[in-house]
Scaffold this motif. Structure first.
Motif, PDB file in Angstrom:
ATOM      1  N   ASN A  33      56.646  40.499  23.536  1.00  0.00           N
ATOM      2  CA  ASN A  33      55.534  39.616  23.882  1.00  0.00           C
ATOM      3  C   ASN A  33      54.209  39.964  23.195  1.00  0.00           C
ATOM      4  OD1 ASN A  33      55.307  37.168  25.359  1.00  0.00           O
ATOM      5  ND2 ASN A  33      53.948  38.189  26.816  1.00  0.00           N
ATOM      6  N   PRO A  34      53.809  41.240  23.084  1.00  0.00           N
ATOM      7  CA  PRO A  34      52.536  41.520  22.416  1.00  0.00           C
ATOM      8  C   PRO A  34      52.495  41.024  20.970  1.00  0.00           C
ATOM      9  CG  PRO A  34      53.233  43.420  23.694  1.00  0.00           C
ATOM     10  CD  PRO A  34      54.384  42.459  23.695  1.00  0.00           C
ATOM     11  N   LEU A  37      52.459  37.186  21.033  1.00  0.00           N
ATOM     12  CA  LEU A  37      51.136  36.733  21.426  1.00  0.00           C
ATOM     13  C   LEU A  37      50.139  36.885  20.274  1.00  0.00           C
ATOM     14  CD1 LEU A  37      49.280  35.716  23.689  1.00  0.00           C
ATOM     15  CD2 LEU A  37      48.982  38.107  24.398  1.00  0.00           C
ATOM     16  N   ASP A  38      50.227  37.985  19.543  1.00  0.00           N
ATOM     17  CA  ASP A  38      49.336  38.213  18.404  1.00  0.00           C
ATOM     18  C   ASP A  38      49.490  37.100  17.377  1.00  0.00           C
ATOM     19  OD1 ASP A  38      47.498  39.700  16.763  1.00  0.00           O
ATOM     20  OD2 ASP A  38      49.205  40.378  15.594  1.00  0.00           O
ATOM     21  N   VAL A  41      47.952  33.756  18.854  1.00  0.00           N
ATOM     22  CA  VAL A  41      46.489  33.798  18.891  1.00  0.00           C
ATOM     23  C   VAL A  41      45.905  33.671  17.487  1.00  0.00           C
ATOM     24  CG1 VAL A  41      44.495  35.254  19.428  1.00  0.00           C
ATOM     25  CG2 VAL A  41      46.382  35.079  21.052  1.00  0.00           C
ATOM     26  N   ARG A  56      36.355  34.144  25.563  1.00  0.00           N
ATOM     27  CA  ARG A  56      37.239  33.018  25.860  1.00  0.00           C
ATOM     28  C   ARG A  56      37.279  32.109  24.628  1.00  0.00           C
ATOM     29  NH1 ARG A  56      38.496  31.925  31.152  1.00  0.00           N
ATOM     30  NH2 ARG A  56      38.310  29.690  30.881  1.00  0.00           N
ATOM     31  N   GLU A  75      49.953  32.709  30.888  1.00  0.00           N
ATOM     32  CA  GLU A  75      48.877  33.472  31.526  1.00  0.00           C
ATOM     33  C   GLU A  75      47.861  34.022  30.521  1.00  0.00           C
ATOM     34  OE1 GLU A  75      49.818  36.253  34.546  1.00  0.00           O
ATOM     35  OE2 GLU A  75      50.908  34.784  35.781  1.00  0.00           O
ATOM     36  N   PRO A  76      48.270  34.699  29.446  1.00  0.00           N
ATOM     37  CA  PRO A  76      47.261  35.153  28.489  1.00  0.00           C
ATOM     38  C   PRO A  76      46.528  34.010  27.811  1.00  0.00           C
ATOM     39  CG  PRO A  76      49.483  35.711  27.731  1.00  0.00           C
ATOM     40  CD  PRO A  76      49.598  35.282  29.136  1.00  0.00           C
ATOM     41  N   ARG A  79      43.798  33.123  30.135  1.00  0.00           N
ATOM     42  CA  ARG A  79      42.744  34.134  30.099  1.00  0.00           C
ATOM     43  C   ARG A  79      41.858  33.977  28.861  1.00  0.00           C
ATOM     44  NH1 ARG A  79      47.020  37.499  32.244  1.00  0.00           N
ATOM     45  NH2 ARG A  79      46.474  38.164  34.367  1.00  0.00           N
ATOM     46  N   LEU A  80      42.423  33.446  27.790  1.00  0.00           N
ATOM     47  CA  LEU A  80      41.664  33.231  26.561  1.00  0.00           C
ATOM     48  C   LEU A  80      40.861  31.930  26.594  1.00  0.00           C
ATOM     49  CD1 LEU A  80      44.347  34.462  23.996  1.00  0.00           C
ATOM     50  CD2 LEU A  80      42.145  35.548  24.480  1.00  0.00           C
ATOM     51  N   GLN A 104      47.305  36.458  40.229  1.00  0.00           N
ATOM     52  CA  GLN A 104      46.399  36.923  39.166  1.00  0.00           C
ATOM     53  C   GLN A 104      45.063  36.181  39.174  1.00  0.00           C
ATOM     54  OE1 GLN A 104      47.329  39.587  37.140  1.00  0.00           O
ATOM     55  NE2 GLN A 104      49.007  39.620  38.605  1.00  0.00           N
TER      56      GLN A 104
END
Length: 244
Positions: A33-34, A37-38, A41, A56, A75-76, A79-80, A104
């Motif tokens: 996932n990291p 996600l990178d 993004v 944000r 979820e991330p 958050r962004l 959360q």
């Protein structure tokens, strides 16, 4: 028309309670996932001119995570700063995702629905994420066309899946299912994996313009993942823009 394959949905319904257990059946996704996600993004930031270092950076963008599962990416994204709709045909996944988001303190619009139903309702998004889902749908080409229809002109689709190679059979099926037993046997079917050229062609046929392709590579020596612009032999993602 629907992209839903009831047999595939049943597989993930049976595992829904384990979405947020990093040592459970979704351990491979938690590990990847990291890096995943990178990639997401960086592609969104580049496409929409956002500074990913901001608090944000995706404020004002409406994002769909189709096949969202328990919300590991939704979820991330929330958050962004993105306005996130998480959709999944497996109601058990949505139940888990809603509960975790509430715990959360995140506002995410989770829905037990399909991509086609969202299209029929006239929903449109700046970004559509279809992660580890296209190899589970009944008609991948029709599904990619639906992702196109869900995008605003100038929108971005990011699709990640598994390549159909001998190496992916060894890693995703023999390794993850048979030896490590991270996933139940039969979770993946190798003949449903999609080669990058095939996925790019589907995107082009749907009216999307591929702008990037990247592999996500697992290193068994470091027990970690990294992005690669050369090795797309197992897990990979493509980003494609809707002209306009």
């Amino acid at each position: 028309m629907t992209s839903i394959d009831p047999t595939e949905i049943a597989k993930f319904e049976a595992m829904a309670a384990e979405w947020w257990d990093p040592k459970g059946k979704f351990k491979p996704l938690h590990m990847m996932n990291p890096v995943r996600l990178d990639y997401i993004v960086s592609q969104i930031a580049a496409e929409f001119g956002r500074d990913r270092r901001g608090l944000r950076p995706f404020e004002g963008l409406r994002l769909l995570d189709i096949g969202c599962g328990g919300g590991l990416i939704a979820e991330p994204m929330a958050r962004l700063g993105a306005e996130v709709v998480g959709a999944d045909a497996a109601e058990g996944n949505i139940t888990v995702a809603k509960l975790h988001a509430e715990q959360q303190g995140l506002e995410i619009d989770y829905r037990a629905t399909t991509a086609e139903a969202l299209t029929d309702a006239g929903e449109v998004f700046d970004v559509v994420l279809a992660l580890e889902i296209v190899e589970h749908v009944a008609d991948p080409e029709a599904f990619i066309a639906t992702c196109h229809d869900l995008l605003r002109p100038g929108g971005l689709a990011i699709v990640s899946t598994l390549n159909r190679t001998a190496k992916s059979f060894g890693a995703a099926i023999i390794g993850a299912e048979w030896i490590m037993r991270w996933l139940p046997k039969g979770t993946h079917e190798w003949n449903r994996f999609i080669k990058p050229g095939e996925l790019s062609e589907m995107a082009g046929n749907a009216g999307l313009a591929p702008v990037d392709a990247r592999g996500m590579v697992f290193n068994p020596l470091t027990w970690g993942w990294s992005l690669s612009d050369r090795d797309l032999s197992v897990n990979y993602a493509i980003a494609a823009r809707k002209p306009g």
